[in-house]
Design an enzyme around this catalytic site. Sequence first.
Site, PDB file in Angstrom:
ATOM      1  N   TYR A 222       0.840  -1.187   0.000  1.00  0.00           N
ATOM      2  CA  TYR A 222       0.000   0.000   0.000  1.00  0.00           C
ATOM      3  C   TYR A 222       0.884   1.249   0.000  1.00  0.00           C
ATOM      4  CZ  TYR A 222      -3.938   3.061   0.864  1.00  0.00           C
ATOM      5  OH  TYR A 222      -4.905   4.028   0.729  1.00  0.00           O
TER       6      TYR A 222
ATOM      7  N   GLN B  35     -11.087   0.000   1.143  1.00  0.00           N
ATOM      8  CA  GLN B  35     -11.548  -0.822   0.015  1.00  0.00           C
ATOM      9  C   GLN B  35     -10.378  -1.492  -0.709  1.00  0.00           C
ATOM     10  OE1 GLN B  35     -12.080   2.417   0.441  1.00  0.00           O
ATOM     11  NE2 GLN B  35     -11.739   3.606  -1.428  1.00  0.00           N
TER      12      GLN B  35
ATOM     13  N   SER C  39       6.029   8.557  14.301  1.00  0.00           N
ATOM     14  CA  SER C  39       7.472   8.373  14.225  1.00  0.00           C
ATOM     15  C   SER C  39       8.173   8.978  15.446  1.00  0.00           C
ATOM     16  CB  SER C  39       7.975   9.019  12.938  1.00  0.00           C
ATOM     17  OG  SER C  39       9.216   8.481  12.580  1.00  0.00           O
TER      18      SER C  39
ATOM     19  N   GLN D 140      12.457  14.889  12.296  1.00  0.00           N
ATOM     20  CA  GLN D 140      11.462  13.994  12.870  1.00  0.00           C
ATOM     21  C   GLN D 140      10.137  14.714  13.061  1.00  0.00           C
ATOM     22  OE1 GLN D 140      12.179  10.755  13.374  1.00  0.00           O
ATOM     23  NE2 GLN D 140       9.984  10.722  13.521  1.00  0.00           N
TER      24      GLN D 140
ATOM     25  N   HIS E 249       7.322  15.374  10.317  1.00  0.00           N
ATOM     26  CA  HIS E 249       6.485  14.293   9.781  1.00  0.00           C
ATOM     27  C   HIS E 249       5.016  14.490  10.128  1.00  0.00           C
ATOM     28  CE1 HIS E 249       8.873  11.259   7.851  1.00  0.00           C
ATOM     29  NE2 HIS E 249       9.796  11.308   8.782  1.00  0.00           N
TER      30      HIS E 249
ATOM     31  N   GLU F 290      12.067   4.172  18.001  1.00  0.00           N
ATOM     32  CA  GLU F 290      12.179   3.761  16.600  1.00  0.00           C
ATOM     33  C   GLU F 290      13.581   4.115  16.075  1.00  0.00           C
ATOM     34  OE1 GLU F 290       9.595   6.071  14.174  1.00  0.00           O
ATOM     35  OE2 GLU F 290       9.706   4.725  12.454  1.00  0.00           O
ATOM     36  N   HIS F 291      13.989   5.383  16.264  1.00  0.00           N
ATOM     37  CA  HIS F 291      15.317   5.838  15.832  1.00  0.00           C
ATOM     38  C   HIS F 291      16.107   6.294  17.042  1.00  0.00           C
ATOM     39  CE1 HIS F 291      12.458   6.903  12.526  1.00  0.00           C
ATOM     40  NE2 HIS F 291      13.376   6.341  11.771  1.00  0.00           N
TER      41      HIS F 291
ATOM     42  N   ASP G  55      16.704   7.184   6.304  1.00  0.00           N
ATOM     43  CA  ASP G  55      15.358   7.213   5.725  1.00  0.00           C
ATOM     44  C   ASP G  55      15.388   6.969   4.220  1.00  0.00           C
ATOM     45  OD1 ASP G  55      14.218   7.764   8.131  1.00  0.00           O
ATOM     46  OD2 ASP G  55      14.031   9.920   7.809  1.00  0.00           O
TER      47      ASP G  55
ATOM     48  N   GLU H 113      -0.333 -37.430  28.335  1.00  0.00           N
ATOM     49  CA  GLU H 113      -1.205 -36.349  27.873  1.00  0.00           C
ATOM     50  C   GLU H 113      -2.632 -36.817  27.607  1.00  0.00           C
ATOM     51  OE1 GLU H 113       0.603 -34.003  24.778  1.00  0.00           O
ATOM     52  OE2 GLU H 113       2.282 -33.436  26.073  1.00  0.00           O
TER      53      GLU H 113
ATOM     54  N   HIS I 296      -2.727 -40.992  19.620  1.00  0.00           N
ATOM     55  CA  HIS I 296      -1.361 -40.624  19.242  1.00  0.00           C
ATOM     56  C   HIS I 296      -0.427 -41.818  19.444  1.00  0.00           C
ATOM     57  CE1 HIS I 296      -2.867 -36.558  19.095  1.00  0.00           C
ATOM     58  NE2 HIS I 296      -1.672 -36.063  18.816  1.00  0.00           N
TER      59      HIS I 296
END
Lengths: 444, 444
Positions: A127, A188, A234, A256, A259, A324-325, A358, A412, A417
């Site tokens: 996506y 969709q 982020s 940063q 964003h 994250e960073h 990045d 068990e 088995h």
Amino acid sequence: MKRLNGDAITIVQEIKKWRSSLANEKGVPEKLVTEIIQAVKRDGDVALRAFTKRFDQVDSPSFRVSEKEMEQALNRIDEKLLIALQKAKENIWCYHERQKRQSYIDAEQPGVIRGQLIRPLEVVGVYVPGGTASYPSSVLMNVIPAKIAGVKRIILVTPPHKEGVNPAVLAAATIAGVDEVYCVGGAQAIAALAYGTASIPKVDKIVGPGNEYVALAKRAVYGIVDIDMHAGPSEIIVVADETANPAFIAADLLSQAEHDTKSMAVCVTTSRDIANELEEQLISQIEHLPRKEIAKQALEQYGAIIVVPTVQAAIDVANELSPEHLELHVQDPIQYLHAVKHAGSIFLGPYTPEALGDYMAGPNHVLPTSGTARFSSPLSVDDFIKKSSFLSYSKDALQEVNEAICLIAETEGLHAHAQAITIRFQEEEEKEDGKALQTYPYYK
Amino acid sequence: MKRLNGDAITIVQEIKKWRSSLANEKGVPEKLVTEIIQAVKRDGDVALRAFTKRFDQVDSPSFRVSEKEMEQALNRIDEKLLIALQKAKENIWCYHERQKRQSYIDAEQPGVIRGQLIRPLEVVGVYVPGGTASYPSSVLMNVIPAKIAGVKRIILVTPPHKEGVNPAVLAAATIAGVDEVYCVGGAQAIAALAYGTASIPKVDKIVGPGNEYVALAKRAVYGIVDIDMHAGPSEIIVVADETANPAFIAADLLSQAEHDTKSMAVCVTTSRDIANELEEQLISQIEHLPRKEIAKQALEQYGAIIVVPTVQAAIDVANELSPEHLELHVQDPIQYLHAVKHAGSIFLGPYTPEALGDYMAGPNHVLPTSGTARFSSPLSVDDFIKKSSFLSYSKDALQEVNEAICLIAETEGLHAHAQAITIRFQEEEEKEDGKALQTYPYYK
């Protein structure tokens, strides 16, 4: 930008509160997303076309972007940009290629063969958000690991625009080796990838960022297909000692903050002077940014400068927040690599800004957010493969473990088995005795 | 047991319908699970104790099982069972050890260091169901990959009983190297592991099977901690040619069917004779099983024998259904390994029953169900590690990619990203010119 003082534990708790307040924000009508998914599952292209008209105001006879259009995109962008994207591809490819894994086989015991097969996923959907900006870098980062894994069919979906798909995105798709591009977006598009329609193929996994509709739809179809991790806002933490350059740090925090108004940008430093200069730098640098208002809001809400006594204490704060960073602006930064326990991506030294990672350096920019670096990883080739184990025992090898298996199975309470093992040997005994194959008393 | 005839596509559609009807069954009060989680998050041990009293009718001053009790468990079980569990551990360890991965570093370009760190998760929680049966094999399968990954602290939780924890489970925990055992179960145990209480440590990941409350609670805390995949009802597909032994196949289908009334057991064969004999075998073998009623219900609802023209056609059916377990009872089965596209675990030949893999052979028995083998994998060492990327650029190396990064950043409308690069070079130029550090015009 807040100046947080006091002990590190209190500060960490404070920052964690910001995060969880973010996580609790809910703006998307879940019911609508469910309805969209059900409609696409039921009515396929008819529903897809209706939602595209309704949400994107586009009414096109076909969703598919022609191969010709994809190739032409390479000529429609600036040649220098084309070369930049190709260079980025090369670096990303080279870095990720080392993640490729081999199937293994263990044939060390007589009569026993066992191993693990590594196989690429067959079809993957990527996506790519539409909206105001276009993100060719996101195309490269999501597609290249899938290509290296060996995925045969990579489908890109992106919301339609009257002017057609952004040529930089199309060019990146062509460079990365996307097989098909379709102009559908939102929940969709996710539903179409999960269930398939007459024109959109069903995939095995959906990756790539998107708005809240897309995120919610991905979560809803998880299980039908695989999805990548949910990306929160982020984040960056910069650890700085007295040798750091506050102008560099300010620029990185701002990259940063631009964003999203929810981006988190934190500097933890051992130097009060650095803290003071950093504040000045932020004030002067932010003025010249086109996305100044976004960055300002982000810094006011989720920006902080924290002064701590030692570099280790600063890294402790970073570990607690598992960002994250993480940038280390300290002397001999590679010596601290062992101390960093939880971070998506670690940037060492003054000439390794996050923006380099990045776009260009090679490591993936799809990273775990919101503290999930404690247990999650950057997007990698591993995300586009699956494993199967295989096993082959000879009769003798099975007989050797017959009793042990039956003992565990009996413990068990799973007697069928045990019977599955013993029948393979009783049968013969009974045949030798001339008895018919009638009953198979299970293991006692 | 249904005999399905007709073309393979129709049959596959039919079986997929059974599955999705299973997936739509909902019996658990989601609201109650949410309330339990919120209460444990808020009130910690107090809530935990209250729920344990309410749901398990146990009121104990402490949840923790003493280390002494864990060691003693080794003497409380049959010595032969102890040896069987130790042998199983050895095989599981040996198989999974090959999954261990190394960090990598790429230092091939001047001024550029980049790589990927592999780190174990710090704390892992393993859920072991209580109820009527005990599953020591499940303890081994979930704990050993975590041990190999290097997880330092492994917590086992299991519902309390008045008679104490099942000694076979405790023995397996000791053998596998579990660090701490706590007697808590249900959604409250999951909440305690996710948020931590005074007596139960917070973990990074929760694995292990459980009832619907446990499954729902795990899904609810996902994101706070990591979880393993959701396990649906167990499944087997047996592919058989005319050389197969129907008695073996019947025993293997029954070992699947005895798990649960929702277990799926399907044989796809090229031989009408095998199909007929298999039916007879099932009828005669099922009579002697203690869990006959469960197996009967499972076979009636989700059992099938399908006759197809060729082994390849049988494997096509298996691929479409992407089963958890796949047995190949055909001549020279390893020759068909390439044809199997989607299966959790593949069992080759007449002496490799699924039960062998469930307990003893080494590959993991935690496998993707409900067709998710298209994109999911057996539990492995990979599930207990996380990755971080790291990057270091010299000034010269950064300068070389300066322009390329700025071009991409500008294309994406992220000017502060470009500025983060250019500032590192402009600063010097300005200094050389004797200008103050005031403005940083971003890339144009």
